[in-house]
Write a protein that holds these residues in place. Structure first.
Motif, mmCIF file in Angstrom:
data_model
loop_
_atom_site.group_PDB
_atom_site.id
_atom_site.type_symbol
_atom_site.label_atom_id
_atom_site.label_comp_id
_atom_site.label_asym_id
_atom_site.label_seq_id
_atom_site.Cartn_x
_atom_site.Cartn_y
_atom_site.Cartn_z
ATOM 1 N N ILE A 202 0.845 -1.204 0.000
ATOM 2 C CA ILE A 202 0.000 0.000 0.000
ATOM 3 C C ILE A 202 0.873 1.244 0.000
ATOM 4 C CG2 ILE A 202 -1.652 1.335 1.366
ATOM 5 C CD1 ILE A 202 -2.818 -1.341 2.336
ATOM 6 N N GLY A 203 1.907 1.234 0.834
ATOM 7 C CA GLY A 203 2.810 2.378 0.876
ATOM 8 C C GLY A 203 3.507 2.628 -0.448
ATOM 9 N N ASN A 204 3.928 1.551 -1.109
ATOM 10 C CA ASN A 204 4.606 1.700 -2.403
ATOM 11 C C ASN A 204 3.663 2.205 -3.478
ATOM 12 O OD1 ASN A 204 7.003 0.765 -1.299
ATOM 13 N ND2 ASN A 204 6.690 -1.350 -1.951
ATOM 14 N N LEU A 205 2.409 1.750 -3.450
ATOM 15 C CA LEU A 205 1.434 2.177 -4.449
ATOM 16 C C LEU A 205 1.176 3.674 -4.396
ATOM 17 C CD1 LEU A 205 -1.251 -0.663 -4.301
ATOM 18 C CD2 LEU A 205 0.130 -0.038 -6.279
ATOM 19 N N PHE A 206 1.156 4.221 -3.179
ATOM 20 C CA PHE A 206 0.754 5.619 -3.007
ATOM 21 C C PHE A 206 1.890 6.518 -2.532
ATOM 22 C CE2 PHE A 206 -3.136 3.083 -2.245
ATOM 23 C CZ PHE A 206 -3.892 3.558 -3.300
ATOM 24 N N ASN A 207 3.112 5.989 -2.567
ATOM 25 C CA ASN A 207 4.253 6.774 -2.073
ATOM 26 C C ASN A 207 3.966 7.295 -0.670
ATOM 27 O OD1 ASN A 207 6.798 7.977 -2.162
ATOM 28 N ND2 ASN A 207 6.017 9.873 -3.043
ATOM 29 N N ALA A 208 3.474 6.392 0.172
ATOM 30 C CA ALA A 208 3.058 6.734 1.536
ATOM 31 C C ALA A 208 3.930 5.947 2.517
ATOM 32 C CB ALA A 208 1.586 6.403 1.737
ATOM 33 N N PRO A 209 4.982 6.557 3.046
ATOM 34 C CA PRO A 209 5.935 5.799 3.864
ATOM 35 C C PRO A 209 5.491 5.519 5.294
ATOM 36 C CG PRO A 209 6.649 8.079 3.671
ATOM 37 C CD PRO A 209 5.437 7.930 2.787
ATOM 38 N N ASN A 210 4.461 6.190 5.796
ATOM 39 C CA ASN A 210 4.063 5.947 7.180
ATOM 40 C C ASN A 210 2.558 5.703 7.277
ATOM 41 O OD1 ASN A 210 2.695 8.531 7.339
ATOM 42 N ND2 ASN A 210 4.686 9.488 7.648
ATOM 43 N N GLN A 211 2.119 5.328 8.477
ATOM 44 C CA GLN A 211 0.713 4.981 8.704
ATOM 45 C C GLN A 211 -0.242 6.093 8.321
ATOM 46 O OE1 GLN A 211 -0.301 3.808 12.633
ATOM 47 N NE2 GLN A 211 0.353 1.683 12.378
ATOM 48 N N ALA A 212 0.064 7.305 8.767
ATOM 49 C CA ALA A 212 -0.843 8.428 8.543
ATOM 50 C C ALA A 212 -1.028 8.692 7.053
ATOM 51 C CB ALA A 212 -0.323 9.674 9.249
ATOM 52 N N LEU A 213 0.063 8.644 6.288
ATOM 53 C CA LEU A 213 -0.031 8.910 4.852
ATOM 54 C C LEU A 213 -0.732 7.772 4.125
ATOM 55 C CD1 LEU A 213 3.439 10.562 4.149
ATOM 56 C CD2 LEU A 213 1.220 11.661 4.531
ATOM 57 N N LYS A 214 -0.569 6.559 4.613
ATOM 58 C CA LYS A 214 -1.337 5.446 4.036
ATOM 59 C C LYS A 214 -2.828 5.685 4.237
ATOM 60 C CE LYS A 214 2.101 1.692 4.568
ATOM 61 N NZ LYS A 214 3.221 2.436 5.151
ATOM 62 N N ALA A 215 -3.212 6.119 5.437
ATOM 63 C CA ALA A 215 -4.616 6.405 5.712
ATOM 64 C C ALA A 215 -5.135 7.518 4.801
ATOM 65 C CB ALA A 215 -4.796 6.797 7.181
ATOM 66 N N THR A 216 -4.333 8.566 4.636
ATOM 67 C CA THR A 216 -4.722 9.665 3.747
ATOM 68 C C THR A 216 -4.958 9.166 2.335
ATOM 69 O OG1 THR A 216 -3.540 11.337 5.034
ATOM 70 C CG2 THR A 216 -3.945 11.839 2.720
ATOM 71 N N ALA A 217 -4.043 8.341 1.818
ATOM 72 C CA ALA A 217 -4.158 7.848 0.447
ATOM 73 C C ALA A 217 -5.404 6.980 0.275
ATOM 74 C CB ALA A 217 -2.904 7.056 0.080
ATOM 75 N N LEU A 218 -5.675 6.114 1.233
ATOM 76 C CA LEU A 218 -6.833 5.230 1.133
ATOM 77 C C LEU A 218 -8.144 6.001 1.172
ATOM 78 C CD1 LEU A 218 -5.572 2.397 3.509
ATOM 79 C CD2 LEU A 218 -5.888 2.211 1.036
ATOM 80 N N LEU A 219 -8.189 7.075 1.973
ATOM 81 C CA LEU A 219 -9.409 7.873 2.094
ATOM 82 C C LEU A 219 -9.555 8.854 0.944
ATOM 83 C CD1 LEU A 219 -9.182 8.560 5.931
ATOM 84 C CD2 LEU A 219 -10.918 7.156 4.799
ATOM 85 N N ALA A 220 -8.498 9.592 0.635
ATOM 86 C CA ALA A 220 -8.592 10.626 -0.396
ATOM 87 C C ALA A 220 -8.830 10.016 -1.771
ATOM 88 C CB ALA A 220 -7.309 11.458 -0.411
#
Length: 308
Positions: A202-220
């Motif tokens: 998930i982090g690699n798909l959205f360039n989201a290295p931490n939990q908070a940014l993963k959550a942002t990517a999944l929601l946004a």
């Protein structure tokens, strides 16, 4: 865009609708008053824009949240979610409308400014719910390529839309609910190593290295909705909201008070904010804030009146 819409001429020869700002600042406009809005994850929007062709109507882009918003004639867009990553914004939801000259940058800007054409909702839905063509080369607006427009030189705009597998969706759902890696593994009857592999994907798909940014990517991106909440939002000060926005990656450190900008102090503040919001993890904190309407760019559920 509709029978109600009037236009005026601004410097540069653009014919712009009456709801456009003229003071050089981004303003909030409510969906369902002058236009309908369809929010699309960037990886679906880029090839869709190419398929629509040169007479596309106004399109907003936000590189930070990786979402685009297609503005279509009022009353033309069937409500609800069309497909994974695509959602018609509800009536009254507020979106930022930047000035006509904002055609680049990381934050909200025009991928296609008003005045070039009209996007027909039926065409947009057909394209987004069917097989998407590869993204076209960058479209240029006013002599400059939009920061979110597909370009073969950009590493964050792939040729195909990112679609999460059922396994990644389930892991993401539990991530938003504040589950630890071990708790996710137990609930899904998987090993912790497998769960961490999914989280890393998930982090690699959205360039989201931490939990908070993963959550942002999944929601946004419209992949997942915020979890149901049992408590009302606590009373949060402006600095609390600024911390939430920075943690979610939708604002920069410059929005914070000087004393909170060093990493250690900021993280200590986040720990306290998590406790006040009864959040288990940083991802859970972001998800709760989205559910409460404190991060409207992640859900589009807050009305213009609530923004003022």
């Amino acid at each position: 865009m509709t029978g109600r819409t009037q236009t005026r001429s601004l410097p540069g020869g653009w014919d712009t609708p009456h709801w456009m700002p003229t003071n050089g600042e981004t303003v909030r406009r409510a969906c369902g008053e002058d236009f309908d809005a369809v929010r699309v994850t960037a990886d679906l929007a880029a090839p869709a824009l190419a398929a629509l062709g040169p007479r596309t109507g106004p399109v907003l882009a936000n590189h930070t949240t990786r979402t685009w918003v297609f503005l279509v004639p009022l009353g033309a867009a069937p409500p609800g979610r069309w497909t994974l990553g695509v959602r018609v914004m509800p009536r009254g939801a507020a979106i930022g409308i930047p000035p006509i000259g904002a055609t680049g940058g990381r934050d909200i800007h025009w991928a296609v400014p008003p005045g070039q054409g009209v996007t027909h909702a039926d065409d947009l839905k057909r394209i987004l719910t069917g097989p998407l063509p590869p993204a076209a080369p960058a479209r240029r607006v006013g002599g400059q390529a939009s920061a979110d427009t597909p370009d073969s030189t950009r590493c964050d705009a792939p040729d195909r839309p990112r679609r999460l597998s059922p396994a990644l969706m389930k892991v993401g759902e539990l991530l938003l609910a504040g589950r630890s890696d071990a708790e996710i593994a137990k609930e899904l009857s998987r090993s912790v190593i497998t769960v961490r592999t999914h989280l890393r994907q998930i982090g690699n798909l959205f360039n989201a290295p931490n939990q908070a940014l993963k959550a942002t990517a999944l929601l946004a991106g419209g992949h997942l909705l915020p979890p149901a909440v049992q408590m009302n939002a606590p009373d949060l000060a402006p600095v609390d909201l600024a911390v939430l926005r920075v943690l979610a990656g939708i604002s920069r450190d410059a929005e914070l008070p000087v004393e909170l900008r060093p990493t250690g102090t900021f993280l200590d503040y986040v720990d306290g904010l998590r406790e006040r919001c009864a959040a288990r993890t940083d991802a859970h904190l972001i998800a709760l804030a989205a559910a409460w309407g404190l991060l409207p760019t992640l859900t589009g559920l807050v009305t213009a009146k609530e923004q003022t």
